[in-house]
Design a protein around this motif. Structure first.
Motif, short mmCIF file in Angstrom:
data_model
loop_
_atom_site.label_atom_id
_atom_site.label_comp_id
_atom_site.label_asym_id
_atom_site.label_seq_id
_atom_site.Cartn_x
_atom_site.Cartn_y
_atom_site.Cartn_z
N LEU A 221 0.84 -1.20 0.00
CA LEU A 221 0.00 0.00 0.00
C LEU A 221 0.87 1.25 0.00
O LEU A 221 1.32 1.68 -1.04
N THR A 222 1.10 1.81 1.18
CA THR A 222 1.86 3.06 1.24
C THR A 222 3.35 2.81 1.07
O THR A 222 3.84 1.69 1.21
N ALA A 223 4.07 3.90 0.79
CA ALA A 223 5.50 3.80 0.52
C ALA A 223 6.33 3.54 1.76
O ALA A 223 7.48 3.09 1.65
N TYR A 224 5.77 3.80 2.95
CA TYR A 224 6.55 3.70 4.19
C TYR A 224 5.83 2.91 5.26
O TYR A 224 4.60 2.98 5.39
N HIS A 225 6.65 2.21 6.06
CA HIS A 225 6.12 1.39 7.14
C HIS A 225 7.07 1.50 8.32
O HIS A 225 8.29 1.34 8.18
#
Length: 349
Positions: A221-225
């Motif tokens: 999903l998003t670019a960062y975790h």
């Protein structure tokens, strides 16, 4: 079988080799305050320091081994080190749909490193993929992909550009991760190709959960975790066999906050410049049950089974995530670019 072409060809020459790295690190570097998530951050007096960046990783191959680093550049599409970018490679089946460690756990054993062509610069590189199942490493030169046609592949229901890395790369990734007793010999899940992201900026379609300017290249999903050591410790206190941060594949591991304090964060700043907007809690799936050292799924479905007993989302969290998976960590979109380094102070609001 090559990826089905579109009419649009990738730029010739060194465009893929250089634009994928130098333009990210240099072009975005001179606009380190570029605002990529539209919401405005709170005033300075609303921020508080919660801890320190303890670990920093980039995952060049989706579901592959991480590359640990002392410092990385935070770009819109994810962390990068020159041309070595987060989730810039992905394995796809014959229909152009991504596969991951959920269905192909041996992907976790594949390492990717960037080898500078001049022995120095990480902007102009050859990528080398290796694993214990295949004696000879695979070398992929982005320049060799320059004249190949692009197509759209599917990652978690959204489409994004890709170029196929060729028949030799396809044969290599099949040897590395396909298990005949599980995937068969001529099935959709056995007929894999290796794909590479050919552009400087993502053209991936946004979703309701991950809106424009927050999605990664080939991330779920998003670019960062981000994950905190205290939240991981709280989970491990309930497990018979502790797990590591690698089971959850975060880019950032933060030391210092209380367990699950991240549930209350809206904004995160790491170091002096890089700033992120929390988009949603990170819902966990069966991938967490795959041992990152061996690529073998846990027969007892741990740590997911235990996590599901005490980290179920509330209604607002379900809506943000688009599901009801148990939570650990947060997913983020970038607001301001910048260098991040192990030891940087971490602030939240």
């Amino acid at each position: 079988m090559p990826l089905l072409p579109e009419s649009l060809s990738a730029a010739p020459g060194r465009a893929l080799a250089v634009a994928a790295g130098a333009a990210v690190a240099v072009g975005l570097g001179v606009t380190a305050a570029r605002r990529l998530v539209r919401d405005r951050p709170p005033p300075e007096d609303r921020w508080r320091r919660v801890g320190t960046l303890a670990e920093l990783c980039v995952f060049p191959l989706k579901s592959g081994l991480p590359v640990s680093a002392e410092s990385l550049f935070a770009s819109q599409e994810g962390v990068c080190q020159g041309a070595l970018r987060d989730r810039v490679f992905v394995a796809v089946n014959r229909n152009g749909r991504f596969v991951s460690g959920r269905s192909h756990p041996l992907l976790l054993q594949v390492a990717v490193k960037a080898v500078p062509k001049d022995g120095k610069s990480l902007d102009d590189v050859v990528f080398e993929l290796s694993c214990s199942r295949v004696p000879t490493p695979l070398r992929v030169d982005p320049e060799d992909l320059a004249n190949l046609r692009r197509r759209r592949i599917t990652v978690q229901g959204t489409t994004v550009s890709a170029v196929d890395c060729g028949d030799a790369a396809a044969a290599w990734i099949r040897k590395a991760v396909v298990e005949v007793d599980k995937h068969g010999e001529a099935t959709e899940e056995a007929d894999l190709r290796l794909a590479f992201f050919p552009r400087t900026h993502t053209d991936r379609a946004p979703t309701k959960e991950a809106p424009k300017d927050t999605v990664g290249i080939y991330s779920d999903l998003t670019a960062y975790h981000l994950l905190t050591t205290s939240s991981l410790a709280a989970l491990n206190a309930k497990l018979a066999s502790p797990v590591t941060a690698r089971h959850f594949r975060p880019n950032f591991v933060v030391d210092g906050p209380e367990a699950f304090d991240e549930d209350n964060w809206t904004w995160i700043r790491i170091g002096d410049k890089a700033m992120f907007r929390v988009i949603m809690p990170c819902g966990r799936c069966v991938f967490t049950t795959v041992d990152p050292e061996t690529g073998v799924k846990a027969a007892d479905c741990e740590p997911l089974r235990t996590l599901n007993t005490f980290r179920k989302p509330n209604e607002a969290q379900k809506k943000a995530m688009g599901g009801s998976s148990p939570m650990l960590g947060v997913r983020m979109g970038l607001y301001a670019t910048g260098e991040v380094a192990v030891g940087d102070a971490v602030y939240v609001a």
